[in-house]
Design a protein around this motif. Sequence first.
Motif, PDB file in Angstrom:
ATOM      1  N   MET A 174       0.814  -1.215   0.000  1.00 19.25           N
ATOM      2  CA  MET A 174       0.000   0.000   0.000  1.00 19.25           C
ATOM      3  C   MET A 174       0.845   1.261   0.000  1.00 19.25           C
TER       4      MET A 174
ATOM      5  N   ARG B 217     -15.099   5.575  -7.333  1.00 18.62           N
ATOM      6  CA  ARG B 217     -15.501   4.783  -6.163  1.00 18.62           C
ATOM      7  C   ARG B 217     -14.318   4.551  -5.234  1.00 18.62           C
TER       8      ARG B 217
ATOM      9  N   THR C   7     -17.345  -8.942  -5.876  1.00 23.10           N
ATOM     10  CA  THR C   7     -17.154  -7.835  -4.938  1.00 23.10           C
ATOM     11  C   THR C   7     -16.410  -6.692  -5.616  1.00 23.10           C
TER      12      THR C   7
ATOM     13  N   LEU D  24      -8.271   1.656   5.834  1.00 25.64           N
ATOM     14  CA  LEU D  24      -8.514   1.405   4.411  1.00 25.64           C
ATOM     15  C   LEU D  24      -7.669   0.272   3.814  1.00 25.64           C
ATOM     16  N   PRO D  25      -6.370   0.216   4.110  1.00 25.36           N
ATOM     17  CA  PRO D  25      -5.580  -0.877   3.524  1.00 25.36           C
ATOM     18  C   PRO D  25      -6.158  -2.252   3.837  1.00 25.36           C
TER      19      PRO D  25
ATOM     20  N   LEU E  43      -9.459  -2.767   1.874  1.00 31.75           N
ATOM     21  CA  LEU E  43      -9.228  -3.028   0.451  1.00 31.75           C
ATOM     22  C   LEU E  43      -8.714  -4.447   0.227  1.00 31.75           C
TER      23      LEU E  43
ATOM     24  N   ALA F 155     -11.494  -9.766   0.842  1.00 30.57           N
ATOM     25  CA  ALA F 155     -12.135 -10.251  -0.387  1.00 30.57           C
ATOM     26  C   ALA F 155     -13.639 -10.010  -0.419  1.00 30.57           C
ATOM     27  N   ASP F 156     -14.279  -9.916   0.726  1.00 35.22           N
ATOM     28  CA  ASP F 156     -15.736  -9.781   0.743  1.00 35.22           C
ATOM     29  C   ASP F 156     -16.205  -8.349   0.948  1.00 35.22           C
ATOM     30  N   THR F 157     -15.273  -7.408   0.884  1.00 33.39           N
ATOM     31  CA  THR F 157     -15.601  -6.020   1.187  1.00 33.39           C
ATOM     32  C   THR F 157     -15.538  -5.143  -0.059  1.00 33.39           C
ATOM     33  N   GLN F 158     -16.652  -4.476  -0.329  1.00 34.12           N
ATOM     34  CA  GLN F 158     -16.700  -3.492  -1.417  1.00 34.12           C
ATOM     35  C   GLN F 158     -16.469  -2.109  -0.833  1.00 34.12           C
ATOM     36  N   VAL F 159     -15.520  -1.374  -1.393  1.00 32.76           N
ATOM     37  CA  VAL F 159     -15.165  -0.065  -0.855  1.00 32.76           C
ATOM     38  C   VAL F 159     -15.753   1.046  -1.728  1.00 32.76           C
ATOM     39  N   HIS F 160     -16.358   2.019  -1.090  1.00 27.88           N
ATOM     40  CA  HIS F 160     -16.881   3.192  -1.796  1.00 27.88           C
ATOM     41  C   HIS F 160     -16.351   4.446  -1.115  1.00 27.88           C
ATOM     42  N   LEU F 161     -15.481   5.172  -1.796  1.00 29.60           N
ATOM     43  CA  LEU F 161     -14.964   6.422  -1.228  1.00 29.60           C
ATOM     44  C   LEU F 161     -15.623   7.604  -1.929  1.00 29.60           C
TER      45      LEU F 161
ATOM     46  N   GLY G 202     -14.283  10.748  -2.404  1.00 29.19           N
ATOM     47  CA  GLY G 202     -13.442  11.739  -3.066  1.00 29.19           C
ATOM     48  C   GLY G 202     -13.311  13.042  -2.300  1.00 29.19           C
TER      49      GLY G 202
END
Lengths: 357, 357
Positions: free
Chosen positions: A1, A29, A284, B322-323, B326, B329-335, B337
Amino acid sequence: MSAALPTGSVIGILGGGQLGRMLSVAAARLGYRCHIYDPGANPPAGQVAEVVTTAPWDDSDALKAFCAAVDVITYEFENVPAESLDLLESICPVRPGRRALEISQDRVTEKDFLTGLGLATAPYADCPDLDSLTRALERFGRPAILKTRRFGYDGKGQVRIDEDTDVAAAFAALKGAPAVLEGFVPFLSEISVIAARGVDGQVACFDPGQNVHRAGILRTTTVPAPIPPALRSDAVILAGRILNALDYVGVLGVELFVTPGGLIVNEIAPRVHNSGHWTQAGCTVDQFEQHIRAITGLPLGDGQRYADVTMENLIGDDMERLPALLADADTQVHLYGKADTREGRKMGHVNRIARGA
Amino acid sequence: MSAALPTGSVIGILGGGQLGRMLSVAAARLGYRCHIYDPGANPPAGQVAEVVTTAPWDDSDALKAFCAAVDVITYEFENVPAESLDLLESICPVRPGRRALEISQDRVTEKDFLTGLGLATAPYADCPDLDSLTRALERFGRPAILKTRRFGYDGKGQVRIDEDTDVAAAFAALKGAPAVLEGFVPFLSEISVIAARGVDGQVACFDPGQNVHRAGILRTTTVPAPIPPALRSDAVILAGRILNALDYVGVLGVELFVTPGGLIVNEIAPRVHNSGHWTQAGCTVDQFEQHIRAITGLPLGDGQRYADVTMENLIGDDMERLPALLADADTQVHLYGKADTREGRKMGHVNRIARGA
């Protein structure tokens, strides 16, 4: 990272079509901003990107300004001119790198590379003139397919040579473009693997999908592909070998023929790929986010599927079916914001989710 | 479908925060273009919208130009000034309509509306002065919660009155803003329903999710909420009644307390809602696309869930995690901005998918 681009960094995308559009959304995203470079005005990707440059590929001032405004450059199609890339690469990192692009821009170079890795391809022969074409045709037999070495997509730049085809006329149809003859492969089905490799060499593959084409254009991709587990792992291993050999960074599409004797590589695309759109509904991390993760140095998603999906392209007047598709509970609709519907033009796609999969 | 906005139409969004951002992406997916109006420079939604207007809410010239440039107007938050809406509505359709906004802008009006529908709410009393507050407190007992009637969100504009709280000081803390006292409801849990209603009156609800707050800010929403089926249908029916009573068009968030005696409405939000973000990972059509479908006259998605999901907000220095997020495997990240991480600021969210659900 530690090497990952920080949030708020700007990703430059060469090409503003639907692939650039979906890359731009995926980048957002993850907290990144996007800058699209496209010779055409009002590209579809521009509707969801922060900045758009409209300039020809050979405008070196525009290319330099673009480099100055972005932190990393990627592309949504493989036909960016080599001279433009030379200039861009001298200023800013371009991912995937030059070698993948060079290889995939030319069908002969690509097949030389693949066979050099020990991978099976259709029989092929460089055909600079009618004479070499005639000789290759004797070796491969008919039917065979004559293709331009460069700039082919969606079945364009191809002529099928059947028993009754006039060879000279077929060669003339390519209008002097460098050509390659490919022997016909009697395949059972076509599948593709969407694979990714990170800056650190990490590789992740999505499940192979089965593709159905019509008139040279992809119609549907169905996941999982109905193939034996052994072929599925062959496909994934093979994709990994290609990625590693190219020291690749990003998402790569690998089209494969399933034959009675095993897998044959049809072609590779150094970018997100139409046959990977199903990942938007089933994974995912989809192929677009996977590509952004790879080129920015973030960890890759693992590619596991949590739903079975059939992707169908909406081409030309398929758009007339839109009301029914929007009304279907299991169908996810993705439109590309293109103003004009034209025959053979990809206007959008749908992902149909198999519930309880 | 005949009344639906054609592809390429422009949706005007009042407010350019994360909700406007995710609405903009959803609109693009359906082939629409977006124009954001926000008083603040460089709003998060601007990164994924075609056009941004930066102007104050009381700039009538900017509002008129905005109306002229768009085909329908919606909003991502409920505190758009009434005068601005008067102007906008006189030129261009605004969806959801004015009544929903008026009701949700004022806690007393909202509770009057809800109790008028026969729905249960916490006991409440308008408290224009200290005297009325003192009397209401005698009726409701302690603890109770004193809130501003208007402009409250994420626990702001609220004072809890416990046994030892000085009532005059609590009242003074609201600095003269019109206030409402709400009796304390001993609830077992909080759930919310994200519901939608189309131009034609069609209603669709997503599964209720269970919410957990910390310091007044939503932390997690888990779907399905662990409540009995009877309560689940009560929640959905109740949301439908609210939508119909308001002749509502768009997505509405309804927060509910689960008590031993049944459901009590906490508050309603006439917009997409933080507790509906899980739909991005679990539904064919998510709440953002559902809202766009409703306001453009497209058929609604059916709201069915095809995966179990836990949504978690990333607030302030949650971003340091966050690292790890990310890499999961089962986590969807939405940032979102946002340039600066601040305490209590919503920087993004994650959706965790329960595989094999």
